[in-house]
Design a protein around this motif. Structure first.
Motif, PDB file in Angstrom:
ATOM      1  N   LYS A   9       0.842  -1.202   0.000  1.00 24.25           N
ATOM      2  CA  LYS A   9       0.000   0.000   0.000  1.00 24.25           C
ATOM      3  C   LYS A   9       0.877   1.252   0.000  1.00 24.25           C
ATOM      4  CE  LYS A   9      -4.446  -1.330   1.662  1.00 24.25           C
ATOM      5  NZ  LYS A   9      -5.650  -0.809   2.309  1.00 24.25           N
ATOM      6  N   LEU A  10       2.014   1.134   0.659  1.00 23.47           N
ATOM      7  CA  LEU A  10       2.929   2.269   0.753  1.00 23.47           C
ATOM      8  C   LEU A  10       4.329   1.822   0.345  1.00 23.47           C
ATOM      9  CD1 LEU A  10       1.835   3.575   4.281  1.00 23.47           C
ATOM     10  CD2 LEU A  10       1.162   4.531   2.082  1.00 23.47           C
ATOM     11  N   LEU A  11       5.012   2.686  -0.392  1.00 22.59           N
ATOM     12  CA  LEU A  11       6.383   2.405  -0.779  1.00 22.59           C
ATOM     13  C   LEU A  11       7.157   3.708  -0.741  1.00 22.59           C
ATOM     14  CD1 LEU A  11       8.378   0.269  -1.817  1.00 22.59           C
ATOM     15  CD2 LEU A  11       7.674   0.854  -4.146  1.00 22.59           C
ATOM     16  N   SER A  12       8.265   3.675  -0.029  1.00 20.66           N
ATOM     17  CA  SER A  12       9.058   4.882   0.120  1.00 20.66           C
ATOM     18  C   SER A  12      10.503   4.607  -0.294  1.00 20.66           C
ATOM     19  CB  SER A  12       9.008   5.355   1.582  1.00 20.66           C
ATOM     20  OG  SER A  12       9.694   6.572   1.737  1.00 20.66           O
ATOM     21  N   VAL A  13      11.020   5.444  -1.175  1.00 20.72           N
ATOM     22  CA  VAL A  13      12.405   5.306  -1.627  1.00 20.72           C
ATOM     23  C   VAL A  13      13.049   6.685  -1.639  1.00 20.72           C
ATOM     24  CG1 VAL A  13      11.854   3.301  -3.065  1.00 20.72           C
ATOM     25  CG2 VAL A  13      11.856   5.586  -4.075  1.00 20.72           C
ATOM     26  N   LEU A  33      -3.072  -5.459 -19.519  1.00 16.86           N
ATOM     27  CA  LEU A  33      -2.712  -4.840 -18.247  1.00 16.86           C
ATOM     28  C   LEU A  33      -2.233  -3.414 -18.438  1.00 16.86           C
ATOM     29  CD1 LEU A  33      -1.305  -8.101 -17.093  1.00 16.86           C
ATOM     30  CD2 LEU A  33      -2.588  -6.704 -15.479  1.00 16.86           C
ATOM     31  N   PHE A  34      -2.531  -2.614 -17.432  1.00 15.89           N
ATOM     32  CA  PHE A  34      -2.247  -1.188 -17.484  1.00 15.89           C
ATOM     33  C   PHE A  34      -1.714  -0.716 -16.139  1.00 15.89           C
ATOM     34  CE2 PHE A  34      -4.852  -0.583 -21.314  1.00 15.89           C
ATOM     35  CZ  PHE A  34      -5.679  -1.692 -21.247  1.00 15.89           C
ATOM     36  N   TRP A  35      -0.960   0.360 -16.188  1.00 18.22           N
ATOM     37  CA  TRP A  35      -0.622   1.102 -14.985  1.00 18.22           C
ATOM     38  C   TRP A  35      -1.203   2.513 -15.125  1.00 18.22           C
ATOM     39  CZ3 TRP A  35       1.147  -0.166 -10.326  1.00 18.22           C
ATOM     40  CH2 TRP A  35       1.785  -1.411 -10.163  1.00 18.22           C
ATOM     41  N   TYR A  36      -1.973   2.907 -14.111  1.00 20.02           N
ATOM     42  CA  TYR A  36      -2.502   4.260 -14.038  1.00 20.02           C
ATOM     43  C   TYR A  36      -1.837   4.980 -12.868  1.00 20.02           C
ATOM     44  CZ  TYR A  36      -6.208   3.467 -17.439  1.00 20.02           C
ATOM     45  OH  TYR A  36      -6.906   3.228 -18.597  1.00 20.02           O
ATOM     46  N   VAL A  37      -1.713   6.293 -13.006  1.00 20.58           N
ATOM     47  CA  VAL A  37      -1.089   7.087 -11.956  1.00 20.58           C
ATOM     48  C   VAL A  37      -2.000   8.256 -11.594  1.00 20.58           C
ATOM     49  CG1 VAL A  37       0.199   8.478 -13.646  1.00 20.58           C
ATOM     50  CG2 VAL A  37       1.008   8.348 -11.286  1.00 20.58           C
ATOM     51  N   GLN A  38      -2.003   8.578 -10.326  1.00 18.94           N
ATOM     52  CA  GLN A  38      -2.788   9.718  -9.849  1.00 18.94           C
ATOM     53  C   GLN A  38      -1.885  10.593  -9.002  1.00 18.94           C
ATOM     54  OE1 GLN A  38      -6.306   8.727  -7.539  1.00 18.94           O
ATOM     55  NE2 GLN A  38      -7.348  10.530  -8.310  1.00 18.94           N
ATOM     56  N   GLU A  79      11.688  12.820  -7.416  1.00 24.53           N
ATOM     57  CA  GLU A  79      10.691  13.297  -6.451  1.00 24.53           C
ATOM     58  C   GLU A  79       9.329  13.474  -7.099  1.00 24.53           C
ATOM     59  OE1 GLU A  79      13.859  16.241  -4.575  1.00 24.53           O
ATOM     60  OE2 GLU A  79      11.962  16.346  -3.499  1.00 24.53           O
ATOM     61  N   GLU A  80       9.313  13.877  -8.355  1.00 25.82           N
ATOM     62  CA  GLU A  80       8.032  14.095  -9.031  1.00 25.82           C
ATOM     63  C   GLU A  80       7.304  12.790  -9.353  1.00 25.82           C
ATOM     64  OE1 GLU A  80      10.984  15.319  -9.967  1.00 25.82           O
ATOM     65  OE2 GLU A  80      11.354  14.974 -12.120  1.00 25.82           O
ATOM     66  N   ASP A  81       7.942  11.662  -9.085  1.00 23.74           N
ATOM     67  CA  ASP A  81       7.263  10.374  -9.276  1.00 23.74           C
ATOM     68  C   ASP A  81       6.346  10.043  -8.106  1.00 23.74           C
ATOM     69  OD1 ASP A  81      10.325   9.000 -10.638  1.00 23.74           O
ATOM     70  OD2 ASP A  81       8.620   9.946 -11.685  1.00 23.74           O
ATOM     71  N   SER A  82       6.424  10.815  -7.054  1.00 21.30           N
ATOM     72  CA  SER A  82       5.567  10.568  -5.888  1.00 21.30           C
ATOM     73  C   SER A  82       4.108  10.687  -6.311  1.00 21.30           C
ATOM     74  CB  SER A  82       5.872  11.577  -4.781  1.00 21.30           C
ATOM     75  OG  SER A  82       7.187  11.404  -4.302  1.00 21.30           O
ATOM     76  N   ALA A  83       3.359   9.613  -6.119  1.00 24.54           N
ATOM     77  CA  ALA A  83       1.961   9.569  -6.574  1.00 24.54           C
ATOM     78  C   ALA A  83       1.356   8.245  -6.141  1.00 24.54           C
ATOM     79  CB  ALA A  83       1.874   9.710  -8.088  1.00 24.54           C
ATOM     80  N   MET A  84       0.079   8.104  -6.457  1.00 24.56           N
ATOM     81  CA  MET A  84      -0.624   6.835  -6.236  1.00 24.56           C
ATOM     82  C   MET A  84      -0.614   6.082  -7.553  1.00 24.56           C
ATOM     83  SD  MET A  84      -2.183   5.437  -3.658  1.00 24.56           S
ATOM     84  CE  MET A  84      -3.385   4.196  -3.218  1.00 24.56           C
ATOM     85  N   GLY A  99      -6.301  -2.650  -8.999  1.00 22.04           N
ATOM     86  CA  GLY A  99      -5.695  -3.093  -7.756  1.00 22.04           C
ATOM     87  C   GLY A  99      -5.949  -2.065  -6.671  1.00 22.04           C
ATOM     88  N   GLU A 100      -5.484  -2.364  -5.470  1.00 23.50           N
ATOM     89  CA  GLU A 100      -5.722  -1.486  -4.332  1.00 23.50           C
ATOM     90  C   GLU A 100      -4.904  -0.200  -4.391  1.00 23.50           C
ATOM     91  OE1 GLU A 100      -8.613  -3.694  -2.675  1.00 23.50           O
ATOM     92  OE2 GLU A 100      -7.761  -2.029  -1.554  1.00 23.50           O
ATOM     93  N   GLY A 101      -3.879  -0.214  -5.217  1.00 23.55           N
ATOM     94  CA  GLY A 101      -3.057   0.978  -5.338  1.00 23.55           C
ATOM     95  C   GLY A 101      -1.849   0.962  -4.421  1.00 23.55           C
ATOM     96  N   THR A 102      -0.782   1.597  -4.865  1.00 23.31           N
ATOM     97  CA  THR A 102       0.432   1.758  -4.065  1.00 23.31           C
ATOM     98  C   THR A 102       0.802   3.229  -4.037  1.00 23.31           C
ATOM     99  OG1 THR A 102       1.302  -0.430  -4.658  1.00 23.31           O
ATOM    100  CG2 THR A 102       2.883   1.192  -3.835  1.00 23.31           C
ATOM    101  N   GLN A 103       0.905   3.768  -2.844  1.00 22.01           N
ATOM    102  CA  GLN A 103       1.321   5.160  -2.697  1.00 22.01           C
ATOM    103  C   GLN A 103       2.844   5.209  -2.669  1.00 22.01           C
ATOM    104  OE1 GLN A 103      -0.591   8.182  -2.407  1.00 22.01           O
ATOM    105  NE2 GLN A 103       1.472   8.997  -2.694  1.00 22.01           N
ATOM    106  N   LEU A 104       3.409   5.773  -3.714  1.00 22.23           N
ATOM    107  CA  LEU A 104       4.859   5.896  -3.799  1.00 22.23           C
ATOM    108  C   LEU A 104       5.305   7.269  -3.320  1.00 22.23           C
ATOM    109  CD1 LEU A 104       7.691   4.944  -4.759  1.00 22.23           C
ATOM    110  CD2 LEU A 104       7.113   5.916  -7.009  1.00 22.23           C
ATOM    111  N   THR A 105       6.257   7.270  -2.422  1.00 19.95           N
ATOM    112  CA  THR A 105       6.856   8.525  -1.949  1.00 19.95           C
ATOM    113  C   THR A 105       8.342   8.467  -2.248  1.00 19.95           C
ATOM    114  OG1 THR A 105       5.241   8.712  -0.157  1.00 19.95           O
ATOM    115  CG2 THR A 105       7.245  10.038   0.017  1.00 19.95           C
ATOM    116  N   VAL A 106       8.814   9.469  -2.977  1.00 19.49           N
ATOM    117  CA  VAL A 106      10.242   9.565  -3.270  1.00 19.49           C
ATOM    118  C   VAL A 106      10.804  10.700  -2.439  1.00 19.49           C
ATOM    119  CG1 VAL A 106      11.992   9.890  -5.049  1.00 19.49           C
ATOM    120  CG2 VAL A 106       9.844   8.722  -5.608  1.00 19.49           C
TER     121      VAL A 106
END
Lengths: 108, 117
Positions: A9-13, A33-38, A79-84, A99-106
């Motif tokens: 659910k959360l990923l931080s790098v 299959l697709f990847w969407y970003v918000q 850093e600008e990749d930070s998104a859901m 999917g449930e989504g992964t919140q990425l924080t850079v």
């Protein structure tokens, strides 16, 4: 039944580090299959799809039918990749299962 | 890219009232639109497929009498939440596909946040 699983659910790098967002699917037919970003306060938008085999904003994703996976990867996170990020599955890209989504924080 | 617009973006209503949300494809024709519901920190759940000129197709567990969908033209689909209750409070998102463009890409609206008091 079709199903998409994003285990994190959360990923931080840190900036400049590689990043991989995991996605596994369950589908009886030939999957699309697709990847969407918000991004924050923005609408959902398509990042990439497996049939295009393209790289968008440095991201790539390879469909692995043996492992039923479609992981999203980027060698050097920004850093600008930070998104859901949402992985989605669907025939002809219309009736999508997300999917449930992964919140990425850079982090800087 | 193509644009899908939703209106209103936020709505607050009293319990028991009905609320209509519009979804428009601004620069393309959409014979099919999709309505999703998203709870906080959760994924998008497909509610129904809206078909221009015919009845909507609802997903299992979605009450068709509760969530009325009308797709009267090639650029407009509406979702009406009838006799809304607090548990209907959610973020509703529509999407549409530009079939003529041939890319297969789905375009999403900005979403409509419904709060039922």
């Amino acid at each position: 039944a079709q199903r998409v699983t994003q285990p994190e659910k959360l990923l931080s790098v840190f900036k400049g580090a590689p990043v991989e967002l995991k996605c596994n699917y369950s589908y009886s037919g030939s999957p699309e299959l697709f990847w969407y970003v918000q991004y924050s306060r923005q609408r959902l938008q398509l990042l990439l799809r497996h049939i295009s085999r393209e790289s968008i904003k440095g991201f790539t994703a390879d469909l692995n039918k043996g492992e039923t996976s479609f992981h999203l990867k980027k060698p050097f996170a920004q850093e600008e990749d930070s998104a859901m990020y949402y992985c989605a599955l669907g025939p002809s890209g219309s009736r999508l299962t997300f999917g449930e989504g992964t919140q990425l924080t850079v982090n800087p | 890219g193509a644009v899908v617009s939703q209106h209103p973006s936020r709505v607050i209503c009293k319990s028991g009232t009905s609320v209509k949300i519009e979804c428009r494809s601004l620069d393309f024709q959409a014979t099919t639109m999709f309505w999703y519901r998203q709870f906080p920190k959760q994924s998008l759940m497909l509610m129904a497929t809206s078909n221009e000129g015919s009845k909507a197709t609802y997903e299992q567990g979605v009450e068709k009498d509760k969530f009325l969908i009308n797709h009267a033209s090639l650029t407009l689909s509406t979702l009406t939440v009838t006799s809304a209750h607090p548990e209907d409070s959610s973020f509703y998102i529509c999407s549409a596909r530009d079939f003529l463009a041939g890319t297969g890409e789905l375009f999403f609206g900005e979403g409509s946040r419904l709060t039922v008091l």
